[in-house]
Scaffold this active site. Sequence first.
Site, PDB file in Angstrom:
ATOM      1  N   ASP A 137      -5.646  -9.170  -8.137  1.00  0.00           N
ATOM      2  CA  ASP A 137      -5.710  -8.351  -9.167  1.00  0.00           C
ATOM      3  C   ASP A 137      -4.499  -7.788  -9.987  1.00  0.00           C
ATOM      4  O   ASP A 137      -4.195  -8.096 -10.951  1.00  0.00           O
ATOM      5  CB  ASP A 137      -6.719  -6.978  -8.982  1.00  0.00           C
ATOM      6  CG  ASP A 137      -6.217  -6.594  -7.679  1.00  0.00           C
ATOM      7  OD1 ASP A 137      -5.154  -7.040  -6.949  1.00  0.00           O
ATOM      8  OD2 ASP A 137      -7.033  -5.550  -7.079  1.00  0.00           O
TER       9      ASP A 137
ATOM     10  N   GLU B  31     -11.494   1.462 -10.674  1.00  0.00           N
ATOM     11  CA  GLU B  31     -11.243   0.665 -11.803  1.00  0.00           C
ATOM     12  C   GLU B  31     -12.099   0.755 -13.143  1.00  0.00           C
ATOM     13  O   GLU B  31     -11.570   0.623 -14.041  1.00  0.00           O
ATOM     14  CB  GLU B  31     -11.449  -0.932 -11.369  1.00  0.00           C
ATOM     15  CG  GLU B  31     -10.189  -1.200 -10.322  1.00  0.00           C
ATOM     16  CD  GLU B  31     -10.529  -0.256  -8.894  1.00  0.00           C
ATOM     17  OE1 GLU B  31     -11.572  -0.190  -8.513  1.00  0.00           O
ATOM     18  OE2 GLU B  31      -9.310  -0.722  -8.105  1.00  0.00           O
TER      19      GLU B  31
ATOM     20  N   ARG C  96       1.070   3.965  -3.279  1.00  0.00           N
ATOM     21  CA  ARG C  96       0.585   5.050  -2.916  1.00  0.00           C
ATOM     22  C   ARG C  96       1.419   6.291  -2.888  1.00  0.00           C
ATOM     23  O   ARG C  96       1.551   7.485  -3.324  1.00  0.00           O
ATOM     24  CB  ARG C  96      -0.634   5.118  -2.014  1.00  0.00           C
ATOM     25  CG  ARG C  96      -1.603   4.280  -2.167  1.00  0.00           C
ATOM     26  CD  ARG C  96      -2.642   4.069  -0.860  1.00  0.00           C
ATOM     27  NE  ARG C  96      -3.536   3.124  -0.751  1.00  0.00           N
ATOM     28  CZ  ARG C  96      -5.000   3.238  -0.633  1.00  0.00           C
ATOM     29  NH1 ARG C  96      -5.396   4.219  -0.287  1.00  0.00           N
ATOM     30  NH2 ARG C  96      -5.716   2.062  -0.546  1.00  0.00           N
TER      31      ARG C  96
ATOM     32  N   GLU D 209       0.822  -1.088   0.038  1.00  0.00           N
ATOM     33  CA  GLU D 209      -0.040  -0.109  -0.042  1.00  0.00           C
ATOM     34  C   GLU D 209       0.684   1.329   0.175  1.00  0.00           C
ATOM     35  O   GLU D 209       0.660   2.118  -0.890  1.00  0.00           O
ATOM     36  CB  GLU D 209      -0.868  -0.111   1.060  1.00  0.00           C
ATOM     37  CG  GLU D 209      -1.991  -1.120   1.246  1.00  0.00           C
ATOM     38  CD  GLU D 209      -3.209  -0.792   0.169  1.00  0.00           C
ATOM     39  OE1 GLU D 209      -3.156   0.190  -0.670  1.00  0.00           O
ATOM     40  OE2 GLU D 209      -4.016  -1.613   0.154  1.00  0.00           O
TER      41      GLU D 209
ATOM     42  N   THR E  68      -0.430   0.942 -10.386  1.00  0.00           N
ATOM     43  CA  THR E  68      -1.895   0.616 -10.049  1.00  0.00           C
ATOM     44  C   THR E  68      -2.597   1.817  -9.343  1.00  0.00           C
ATOM     45  O   THR E  68      -3.752   1.585  -8.997  1.00  0.00           O
ATOM     46  CB  THR E  68      -1.700  -0.747  -9.319  1.00  0.00           C
ATOM     47  OG1 THR E  68      -3.025  -1.477  -9.218  1.00  0.00           O
ATOM     48  CG2 THR E  68      -1.061  -0.789  -7.886  1.00  0.00           C
TER      49      THR E  68
HETATM   50  C1  DMJ Z   1      -6.177   1.294  -5.153  1.00  0.00           C
HETATM   51  O1  DMJ Z   1      -5.314   1.533  -4.066  1.00  0.00           O
HETATM   52  C2  DMJ Z   1      -5.414   0.618  -6.209  1.00  0.00           C
HETATM   53  O2  DMJ Z   1      -6.099   0.733  -7.421  1.00  0.00           O
HETATM   54  C3  DMJ Z   1      -5.079  -0.934  -5.993  1.00  0.00           C
HETATM   55  O3  DMJ Z   1      -4.621  -1.451  -7.177  1.00  0.00           O
HETATM   56  C4  DMJ Z   1      -6.576  -1.512  -5.661  1.00  0.00           C
HETATM   57  N1  DMJ Z   1      -7.274  -0.942  -4.712  1.00  0.00           N
HETATM   58  C5  DMJ Z   1      -7.402   0.324  -4.609  1.00  0.00           C
HETATM   59  C6  DMJ Z   1      -8.482   1.129  -5.690  1.00  0.00           C
HETATM   60  O4  DMJ Z   1      -9.581   0.574  -5.567  1.00  0.00           O
END
Ligand code: DMJ
Length: 647
Positions: free
Chosen positions: A410, A546, A282, A278, A635
């Site tokens: 995912d 998404e 981020r 995380e 992501t």
């Molecule tokens: C985000 O932190 C990122 O997109 C991650 O890959 C999946 N979850 C959240 C958003 O839904």
Amino acid sequence: MRNPTDRVTINLGFDPERSYSDGYKSKSITRAWRRLSSLQRTVIIAAMCVFGMCVFYLAPVFRWESMGREGRMLPRNMPNQPVDMLPPDVLQNVADELEKQRVEERRKAVHEIQDVLVHEEKVEEPNVADSPLKFDTHKDQEQAQKEVVAKLANHYYRHRRPSFQQIEVDRSADPRRKFEAVVDYDYFSANRRNNPQQLEIIEAFQECWSAYKKYAWGHDEFHPITKKWSEWFGVGLTIVDSLDTAIIMGLKKEYDEGREFVAKDLRFDKDQDVNLFEITIRVLGGLLSSYHLTGDEIFKEKAVDLGDRLLPCFNSPSRVPYSDVNLRTGNAHAPRWGPDSSTSEVTTIQLEFKDLSKVTGDPKYKDAVNEVAKHVHDEPKKDGLVPIFINAQTGKLRNSATISVGARGDSYYEYLFKQWIQTGKTEDQYKDDFVASVEGMKRHLVKKSEPSKLTYIGELVNGHSFAPKMDHLVCFMGGTLALGHANGLPADYLELGKEMTRTCYEMYARMPTKLSPEIVYFNMATGASDDLIVKGADAHNLLRPETVESIFYLYRLTQDEKYREWGWRIFQAFKKYTRVPGFGYSSINNVKNAGSPSYRDKLESFFMAETLKYLYLIFSDDPDLIPLDKFVINTEAHPLPIYKNPI
Ligand code: DMJ
């Protein structure tokens, strides 16, 4: 040929050895002049005219040359004599030399421009040879050429040094030039224009930013109903995560505020456990992206500090990282709830750590994540599909765990593809694994619902029992497949990407609030009345990105206006049901209850980092704003440069 020492003598009729200091007055000169015959006077006037002309034309040249022309040597064959004594052939030589220098100057200037041209071509030109990306198809060639020429001219004049003898282009003046793939873009230019849709999306961002600033500044997350804040990592997460959205939207005030926080207050020396995945996607991703977009070293400095503090995670017996680490002590460990790390988490740190190696020149970051990638690559899989847990001690994938493209699985698939993209499609093992996994999905997970035949990607519970369940998280897949096709993967990738994105849009459109739930089950029974089943516990909406992410890719790559319509409807639904007027946006509990969706009181940082960024980009008509052949988007929607070689 004349002797260079020859003289022309004119007898003025007075003693040339005597000077004014000898007591002569101007009157005596007048008297002497009157005594001359008119022929003598004419000769003298003519001689003075010739002398005057020589001084007028040649003196500036010689003053310029004798000053060394800002460091340059005098012409090598130039005699050290007064100008009026130079014979014509010598003057001719000097003139020739000067002309040669002028020509040389022009030649160097031309080379300089050509050098810029070559460099710009490298930077700007989409890789059309091996990619079906079709940017700017709507523009005619002439217009495109004009734009390229204008860009080159701008670039040339921006990089030109003030004095003309310094002909080297100093590329270090603009730190962004260090990144071979990043395009020059003036995010804060006064000339940028936003259309009405973009202005409305910017307004949403600014409302969130200012409420967060007023009530939660410096803390991780904001709660817009209670106006409280909460900590997760204790690093001002919302600021760092959303800063590149402010940059991309061209919001200078918000950017300056965020940048000041990063420079003065962002500290990672904290006795604080953080989740490796995380904080990497981020915070590390956010810092690196802000660095690439602005060239500001402060972001790199902070990214290095954070990267170093995360490295102890990789000191496991298998080198598969532990999920958590204490930022101050470096104590790394498995999650509190069990012995395993999530598969997606250990495989969704590669883009960021590799980029960190690229910007620092230090291989230790990429070595750590490459080892993990290689390890997972070597693990046995089910037709390219992986279970959602892996053990950091043994390094083994837990084969009894569920196979899912949703939570915990995912972005394993996403980063296979994006690692291939990040290094200019030079590392084919990632593409091969991605292709294998898509084939595995088609074989085991892709199904169609009843009655509308919506295509979706289900799960294999415990690795073998199919469940027609799909998390909203899976909705990234449509965009990734479309981007795959744009980068040379087969046409059915685009088709599957389009079908998946339609299904994800239906997950919004078919709900009373027009917002998607967190999880959907698909009806498989013939004769069913509705394709979607939403359980009470799954009916919440966390403002996730998404679906708009996939819509962004589909719009960019197909220019089909229906994607903008879908994006706009989703944004309007967010506005209607999740906005807390004056205080930003909040996740909600129940998308099935338009009368009372009920706030969960949380502004997730990914709403500003991702959801609003993708929405803004969907409505951008500017192909130079985050072009997909120059940036790979992590992501968490943080754009990182595409490089040309393995990192
Ligand atoms: C985000 O932190 C990122 O997109 C991650 O890959 C999946 N979850 C959240 C958003 O839904």
